[in-house]
Design a protein around this motif. Sequence first.
Motif, PDB file in Angstrom:
ATOM      1  N   LYS A  43       0.833  -1.208   0.000  1.00 40.04           N
ATOM      2  CA  LYS A  43       0.000   0.000   0.000  1.00 40.04           C
ATOM      3  C   LYS A  43       0.865   1.254   0.000  1.00 40.04           C
ATOM      4  O   LYS A  43       0.562   2.225  -0.712  1.00 40.04           O
ATOM      5  N   ALA A  44       1.946   1.251   0.780  1.00 43.42           N
ATOM      6  CA  ALA A  44       2.853   2.406   0.813  1.00 43.42           C
ATOM      7  C   ALA A  44       3.512   2.606  -0.550  1.00 43.42           C
ATOM      8  O   ALA A  44       3.660   3.738  -1.022  1.00 43.42           O
ATOM      9  N   ASN A  45       3.912   1.509  -1.190  1.00 41.96           N
ATOM     10  CA  ASN A  45       4.510   1.606  -2.525  1.00 41.96           C
ATOM     11  C   ASN A  45       3.519   2.183  -3.531  1.00 41.96           C
ATOM     12  O   ASN A  45       3.880   3.021  -4.364  1.00 41.96           O
ATOM     13  N   ASN A  46       2.254   1.750  -3.450  1.00 43.21           N
ATOM     14  CA  ASN A  46       1.232   2.283  -4.360  1.00 43.21           C
ATOM     15  C   ASN A  46       0.999   3.766  -4.122  1.00 43.21           C
ATOM     16  O   ASN A  46       0.848   4.541  -5.076  1.00 43.21           O
ATOM     17  N   ARG A  47       0.967   4.176  -2.844  1.00 42.46           N
ATOM     18  CA  ARG A  47       0.788   5.606  -2.552  1.00 42.46           C
ATOM     19  C   ARG A  47       1.956   6.421  -3.110  1.00 42.46           C
ATOM     20  O   ARG A  47       1.749   7.479  -3.699  1.00 42.46           O
ATOM     21  N   GLU A  48       3.169   5.918  -2.947  1.00 45.61           N
ATOM     22  CA  GLU A  48       4.340   6.632  -3.457  1.00 45.61           C
ATOM     23  C   GLU A  48       4.334   6.685  -4.981  1.00 45.61           C
ATOM     24  O   GLU A  48       4.664   7.710  -5.578  1.00 45.61           O
ATOM     25  N   ARG A  49       3.949   5.581  -5.610  1.00 44.95           N
ATOM     26  CA  ARG A  49       3.874   5.544  -7.075  1.00 44.95           C
ATOM     27  C   ARG A  49       2.847   6.563  -7.568  1.00 44.95           C
ATOM     28  O   ARG A  49       3.109   7.332  -8.502  1.00 44.95           O
ATOM     29  N   ASN A  50       1.685   6.624  -6.928  1.00 43.76           N
ATOM     30  CA  ASN A  50       0.652   7.595  -7.310  1.00 43.76           C
ATOM     31  C   ASN A  50       1.124   9.024  -7.073  1.00 43.76           C
ATOM     32  O   ASN A  50       0.866   9.921  -7.887  1.00 43.76           O
ATOM     33  N   ARG A  51       1.828   9.233  -5.970  1.00 43.16           N
ATOM     34  CA  ARG A  51       2.352  10.568  -5.684  1.00 43.16           C
ATOM     35  C   ARG A  51       3.324  11.016  -6.770  1.00 43.16           C
ATOM     36  O   ARG A  51       3.255  12.152  -7.255  1.00 43.16           O
ATOM     37  N   MET A  52       4.207  10.123  -7.185  1.00 43.75           N
ATOM     38  CA  MET A  52       5.169  10.464  -8.229  1.00 43.75           C
ATOM     39  C   MET A  52       4.487  10.683  -9.572  1.00 43.75           C
ATOM     40  O   MET A  52       4.871  11.587 -10.328  1.00 43.75           O
ATOM     41  N   HIS A  53       3.464   9.885  -9.882  1.00 45.94           N
ATOM     42  CA  HIS A  53       2.716  10.094 -11.130  1.00 45.94           C
ATOM     43  C   HIS A  53       2.058  11.476 -11.120  1.00 45.94           C
ATOM     44  O   HIS A  53       2.098  12.196 -12.129  1.00 45.94           O
ATOM     45  N   ASN A  54       1.467  11.854  -9.984  1.00 43.46           N
ATOM     46  CA  ASN A  54       0.828  13.166  -9.880  1.00 43.46           C
ATOM     47  C   ASN A  54       1.847  14.296  -9.988  1.00 43.46           C
ATOM     48  O   ASN A  54       1.589  15.308 -10.650  1.00 43.46           O
ATOM     49  N   LEU A  55       3.000  14.123  -9.352  1.00 43.90           N
ATOM     50  CA  LEU A  55       4.046  15.138  -9.432  1.00 43.90           C
ATOM     51  C   LEU A  55       4.547  15.290 -10.861  1.00 43.90           C
ATOM     52  O   LEU A  55       4.686  16.412 -11.369  1.00 43.90           O
ATOM     53  N   ASN A  56       4.791  14.178 -11.540  1.00 42.72           N
ATOM     54  CA  ASN A  56       5.265  14.237 -12.931  1.00 42.72           C
ATOM     55  C   ASN A  56       4.215  14.840 -13.862  1.00 42.72           C
ATOM     56  O   ASN A  56       4.563  15.596 -14.773  1.00 42.72           O
ATOM     57  N   ALA A  57       2.947  14.535 -13.618  1.00 43.93           N
ATOM     58  CA  ALA A  57       1.879  15.134 -14.438  1.00 43.93           C
ATOM     59  C   ALA A  57       1.836  16.647 -14.229  1.00 43.93           C
ATOM     60  O   ALA A  57       1.668  17.415 -15.190  1.00 43.93           O
ATOM     61  N   ALA A  58       2.001  17.088 -12.987  1.00 48.08           N
ATOM     62  CA  ALA A  58       2.001  18.525 -12.698  1.00 48.08           C
ATOM     63  C   ALA A  58       3.195  19.209 -13.354  1.00 48.08           C
ATOM     64  O   ALA A  58       3.067  20.309 -13.908  1.00 48.08           O
ATOM     65  N   LEU A  59       4.362  18.582 -13.308  1.00 41.94           N
ATOM     66  CA  LEU A  59       5.538  19.161 -13.956  1.00 41.94           C
ATOM     67  C   LEU A  59       5.369  19.200 -15.474  1.00 41.94           C
ATOM     68  O   LEU A  59       5.788  20.175 -16.119  1.00 41.94           O
ATOM     69  N   ASP A  60       4.744  18.181 -16.052  1.00 43.30           N
ATOM     70  CA  ASP A  60       4.477  18.201 -17.497  1.00 43.30           C
ATOM     71  C   ASP A  60       3.541  19.348 -17.856  1.00 43.30           C
ATOM     72  O   ASP A  60       3.745  20.040 -18.862  1.00 43.30           O
ATOM     73  N   ALA A  61       2.519  19.569 -17.031  1.00 45.10           N
ATOM     74  CA  ALA A  61       1.596  20.679 -17.278  1.00 45.10           C
ATOM     75  C   ALA A  61       2.316  22.018 -17.167  1.00 45.10           C
ATOM     76  O   ALA A  61       2.062  22.938 -17.959  1.00 45.10           O
ATOM     77  N   LEU A  62       3.227  22.131 -16.212  1.00 46.42           N
ATOM     78  CA  LEU A  62       4.008  23.359 -16.066  1.00 46.42           C
ATOM     79  C   LEU A  62       4.925  23.563 -17.258  1.00 46.42           C
ATOM     80  O   LEU A  62       5.050  24.683 -17.769  1.00 46.42           O
TER      81      LEU A  62
END
Length: 98
Positions: A43-62
């Motif tokens: 579960k912790a790995n999934n949360r971290e993976r989702n966090r990184m996906h969200n961060l990368n999506a935000a950086l792509d939008a920027l």
Amino acid sequence: RPVEAAGGRGLRRAEGKRRPGRSRGAPRTAETAQRIKRNRRLKANNRERNRMHNLNAALDALRDVLPTFPEDAKLTKIETLRFAHNYIWALTETLRLA
């Protein structure tokens, strides 16, 4: 729910209330403990993976809104943040001087 103890010495549980969670039944076996530990790690790995996906999506939008040259050059994460900071500063200075 927690209530204030007599004399204002902190919080205690209301009489008769128990915390939800593991019952006070039979103790966990080593196998059960390992399964719980593995489940928590997954579960912790999934949360971290989702966090990184969200961060990368935000950086792509920027990156999409920052003016870069050449257009196809992808900035690194730190370059994107530094460029955005400098770009915002430049726009602010432009408005201040106008």
